[in-house]
Design an enzyme around this catalytic site. Structure first.
Site, PDB file in Angstrom:
ATOM      1  N   SER A 165      -7.654  36.577  11.453  1.00  0.00           N
ATOM      2  CA  SER A 165      -7.521  37.821  10.702  1.00  0.00           C
ATOM      3  C   SER A 165      -8.222  37.746   9.351  1.00  0.00           C
ATOM      4  O   SER A 165      -8.664  38.755   8.810  1.00  0.00           O
ATOM      5  CB  SER A 165      -6.044  38.141  10.498  1.00  0.00           C
ATOM      6  OG  SER A 165      -5.412  37.080   9.806  1.00  0.00           O
TER       7      SER A 165
ATOM      8  N   ASP B 102       3.410  28.867   7.599  1.00  0.00           N
ATOM      9  CA  ASP B 102       2.677  29.321   8.790  1.00  0.00           C
ATOM     10  C   ASP B 102       2.380  28.133   9.700  1.00  0.00           C
ATOM     11  O   ASP B 102       1.251  27.964  10.169  1.00  0.00           O
ATOM     12  CB  ASP B 102       1.386  30.032   8.377  1.00  0.00           C
ATOM     13  CG  ASP B 102       0.826  30.902   9.502  1.00  0.00           C
ATOM     14  OD1 ASP B 102       1.564  31.147  10.483  1.00  0.00           O
ATOM     15  OD2 ASP B 102      -0.331  31.331   9.418  1.00  0.00           O
TER      16      ASP B 102
END
Length: 896
Positions: A34, A147
């Site tokens: 992304s 993450d």
């Protein structure tokens, strides 16, 4: 922003000033996400192999993207550990940040994609151990990764595990932002805005999910919509390993990591002592795994190369294919490719046909574009540019070019040009470009990135909304805190002003009383002098009158004696003179004694009256002192009552402000939750429509494809019919020859006619069977397609209904939790306000008691002092002989 120019001088030192396009050459895309793309590159100055992460900060949310880049660069600069990615610098070029890091072969998720099967437990333990060491380092410095997943755990050539992608990391613990990848998020991260803060324990949860990912190829709930997965994680039980083939140690480790409550979840240092990662394992377990993966990737890339080269050669020989030829060749090629992949997959555990097909389609598209240009040089360049060392070169049309030295074609018309040969030689000699990620995987990532842009934008928009809501709450909390601080400062100043004014008033009263006392003392002294002068004057007057009276009496007595002596003629004159002298002396002596007695009486009277006057003055001074102390104590009481009234008023105003602020905060929180729930519902409805559109599009494609499939099946039935006809024809010929041989010649005509009729009848039956088979096949295929599509529609509706119910349950839970939180906050505020009011009332009561005690003690001490002073005065008067002084009646009033 120009290259090397940073507007903020505080951040200028974070970036290198050189032009990155001159320093880093031979860029080949090796990953996509992304944020942008990751490239393999070579530092032309040092000849060092690096990875370059390009992040654009232009377009929408430009400032937010720039701040994310600043945060990630600052975070990477602080990392110094073998199990975290090594940071090498950051450059700016055309609104793009070039984040340069050490090059790694690939991620743990690439291992799963290449082998298409879970990793072995010992391999999972080795990867987990390295990741845990990196997490322990981060957590020891109050950092959170936020993450953790297989895609962010990288591997190097020597088998070193590296944590990467710190774009979501936090330098402060605890934190409360909504960040991370949905399927790996801990429950407290999902509920961060609603319930409070979280710490490094969220990385432990993500590590547990990563273990399941490595053991089952996908994280839990991966078949679910990402938004629905969030709702599921937030309210359901923790996931577990599904298979029973894993050891109890591994299962226990995963369960330990996935404790629902953060306080029950272990820390990273504690997990490093767990038997799963601590137990003995082969030293080369990761090195061997990496080598097997590299070999599998090389085989897959070689297969892709041969496939594309075959297509190129066929098109170069035969020219463009018509549609039917393309369909047939695609079908045949797909069948042969499936056989090849099945065979290869059984030996090397590399990707299945679906992966290579995706790569094939993208590569075919790019090749067709090249073919349409009509340039044979481009065709030759493509066919001869496949890298034997698995190097990836990403073109704009998503073709990954490889150089294969073993596939040179001997035909001169198909050999590459000299420039292409030199380029191939360059790639062939660059053996350092090793990878565990196949070209088809990178191609698929790019296509998925493009196709899932809408879903990714939805998720990023949702995260952005959650972060914005958090910022709004924090901003309001800071505003309310500043307002409360200002309010308390105002109240404090009011209290200080009141205290200062009270002190000034008491000081003025004290000065006024002192001046009054001084004035009274002066007046008393003047009165005393005047009183003394009056007594002295009166006594002088009395003494003068007394002396005059004595003189008159002396004269009278003298004349009387003279008369008596003058009447007595018998007494001699001398004797008379002696008697007169003696009588005169006696009279003078008597008068002197009377005068002395008068003076003594006057002196006693003077002293006694002066003493009495002093006593009266002292009593009057005592009355003034009593009046002054009464005035002072009453003033203090009035001031204290005013202070208490002010404190009660301040407490009321503080209470109103606290309730108003809590109401504002809770109202904003509920408004944000309603907005969040509305957004979640809109996202879910949009997702439902998208899934329905995709399914409808798929069904339309199936319906369009059905005639072609039916044509193929009809051709198969026709071929079977033709084969049957051929068999029957052969049987007919054999039977005819046999009967003609064994029968007389005269019967041959009859036999031939009979056999011909029989053959015609059987062929007619076969034709009928053929037509019936075709019709049955048509009907069954149409019915089967309708039933399959209806089943898919029903399954999709059920899945979407379940996800909608899950969303409603999640939102209801969040609403109930928020309302419960608001109720707890209100109760806590009520308790705090009630306790503060009780303390204030207790303080007021204590101060009033202390003031009354001070009043009583001061009055008591004053009376005692005055009584001692009067007693001392009276004792002194007694010693002076004034025992009959009038006793002063003291006032009996008790001012207490």
């Amino acid at each position: 922003m120009r290259r090397g120019l940073v507007k903020d001088p505080d951040n200028a030192d974070l970036f290198c000033k050189e032009d990155p396009e001159r320093i880093f050459v031979d860029l080949h895309e090796i990953g996509h996400g992304s944020f942008g793309a990751v490239y393999f590159a070579t530092n032309s100055t040092t000849n060092e192999i690096v990875a370059v992460k390009k992040m654009s900060y232009s377009g929408k949310q430009m400032n937010e993207k720039w701040q994310d880049i600043i945060k990630e660069v600052k975070f990477l600069q602080q990392l110094k550990h073998p199990n975290t990615i090594e940071y090498k610098g950051c450059y700016l070029k055309d609104h793009t940040a070039w984040l340069v890091m050490e090059y790694c072969l690939g991620s743990a998720s690439d291992l799963l994609e290449v082998h298409k099967k879970p990793l072995q437990e010992v391999e999972i333990a080795a990867i987990t151990h390295g990741a845990l060491q990196g997490l322990a380092y981060l957590h020891s410095h109050n950092m959170i990764h936020r993450d953790i997943k297989a895609g962010n755990i990288l591997l190097t050539e020597p088998g070193q595990v590296k944590l990467a992608d710190f774009g979501s990391a936090s330098k402060s613990s605890p934190a409360n932002s909504f960040v991370g990848t949905p399927y790996w998020m801990a429950p407290e991260v999902i509920l961060a805005m609603d319930e409070g803060q979280y710490d490094g324990k969220i990385d432990i949860w993500s590590l547990g999910i990563t273990c399941i990912e490595l053991a089952e190829r996908k994280p839990p709930l991966f078949n679910m919509n990402a938004m629905s997965a969030l709702y599921h994680i937030a309210q359901n039980e923790s996931p577990t390993l599904q298979s029973n083939e894993w050891t109890d140690s591994f299962k226990g480790f995963v369960d330990y990591c996935l404790q629902k409550l953060p306080q029950e979840r272990p820390a990273s240092l504690e997990l490093l002592r767990h038997d799963f990662v601590w137990r003995e394992r082969p030293a080369r377990v990761l090195i061997d795994l990496i080598q097997r993966t590299k070999d599998a990737v090389r085989e897959l890339d070689n297969l892709q190369y041969r496939k594309m080269k075959k297509i190129l050669f066929q098109e170069s020989r035969n020219g463009p294919l018509n549609e039917s030829q393309e369909d047939d060749e695609d079908s045949e090629h797909g069948t042969s490719l499936t056989r090849k992949m099945d065979s290869l997959g059984s030996n090397h555990s590399i990707p299945s046909t679906s992966v290579s097909t995706g790569s094939q389609s993208s590569s075919v598209n790019s090749i067709q574009e090249v073919m349409e240009d009509g340039s044979p040089d481009l065709i030759m360049s493509f066919s001869c540019s496949f890298d034997s060392t698995s190097s990836l070169v990403h073109k704009k049309d998503h073709a990954f070019i490889r150089d294969e030295a073993d596939h040179r074609d001997p035909r001169p018309e198909l050999r590459p040009t000299q420039s292409v040969q030199s380029q191939a030689l360059h790639y062939r000699t660059r053996e350092r470009f090793a990878t565990i990620k196949s070209a088809s995987l990178v191609t698929r990532q790019i296509h998925e990135h493009e196709q899932e842009n809408e879903l990714r934008e939805q998720m990023s928009g949702y995260k952005r909304m959650r972060r914005q809501h958090q910022k709004q709450l924090i901003a309001l909390e800071n505003k309310l805190k500043a307002e409360m601080d200002e309010h308390r400062l105002k109240l404090q100043k009011e209290v200080e002003t009141h205290a200062n004014n009270a002190s000034i008033e008491l000081e003025k009263l004290s000065k006024r009383q002192f001046v009054g006392m001084d004035k009274e003392a002066k007046v008393a002294a003047a009165d005393e002098r005047r009183f003394q002068q009056q007594i002295i004057a009166q006594q002088k007057k009395d003494l003068t009158s007394f002396l005059e009276s004595q003189k008159k009496q002396y004269k009278i007595c003298k004349e009387k004696i003279k008369e008596e002596l003058n009447e007595d003629h018998s007494t001699p004159k001398k004797e008379k003179q002696e008697r007169i002298s003696k009588h005169k002396e006696n009279l003078q002596h008597t008068q002197a004694e009377e005068e002395a007695q008068l003076l003594s009486q006057q002196r006693l009277y003077y002293e006694k009256n002066c003493r009495l006057f002093k006593r009266k003055i002292m009593i009057k001074r005592h009355e003034v002192e009593q009046q002054h102390i009464r005035e002072e104590l009453n003033k203090k009481r009035t001031q204290k009552e005013m202070e208490h009234a002010m404190l009660i008023r301040q407490d009321e105003s503080t209470r109103e402000l606290e309730y108003r602020q809590l109401q504002m905060l809770q109202k904003l929180r509920m408004d944000l939750i309603r907005l969040q729930h509305q957004t979640e519902l809109e996202n879910q409805l949009e997702y439902n429509k998208r899934r329905e559109r995709e399914l409808h599009r798929k069904h339309v494609m199936e319906l369009r494809q059905q005639p072609k499939n039916l044509k193929v099946m009809e051709m198969q039935i026709k071929k079977q019919f033709q084969d049957t006809c051929k068999v029957q024809t052969k049987q007919y010929k054999a039977l005819k020859n046999h009967q003609l041989e064994v029968s007389p010649k005269c019967e041959h005509k009859t036999i031939l006619k009979s056999l011909k009729d029989e053959q015609t009848r059987k062929l007619a039956i076969l034709a009928e069977q053929y037509e019936q088979s075709i019709n049955e096949m048509m009907a069954s295929q149409a019915l089967r397609l309708d039933e399959a599509q209806e089943a898919e529609c029903q399954a999709l509706r059920q899945q979407l209904q379940q996800e909608m119910e899950l969303l409603n349950a999640y939102q209801s839970k969040i609403k109930m939790q928020t309302e419960a939180q608001h109720e707890r906050e209100l109760q806590k505020l009520e308790q705090r306000v009630s306790l503060r009011r009780a303390h204030l009332e207790q303080k007021i009561e204590e101060e009033l008691v202390a003031l009354q005690k001070e009043r009583s003690e001061r009055i008591k001490h004053l009376f005692e002092r005055q009584e001692r002073e009067i007693e001392t005065f009276d004792m002194e008067s007694l010693r002076m002989g004034f025992g009959n002084l009038v006793t002063l009646e003291y006032p009996k009033e008790d001012y207490r």
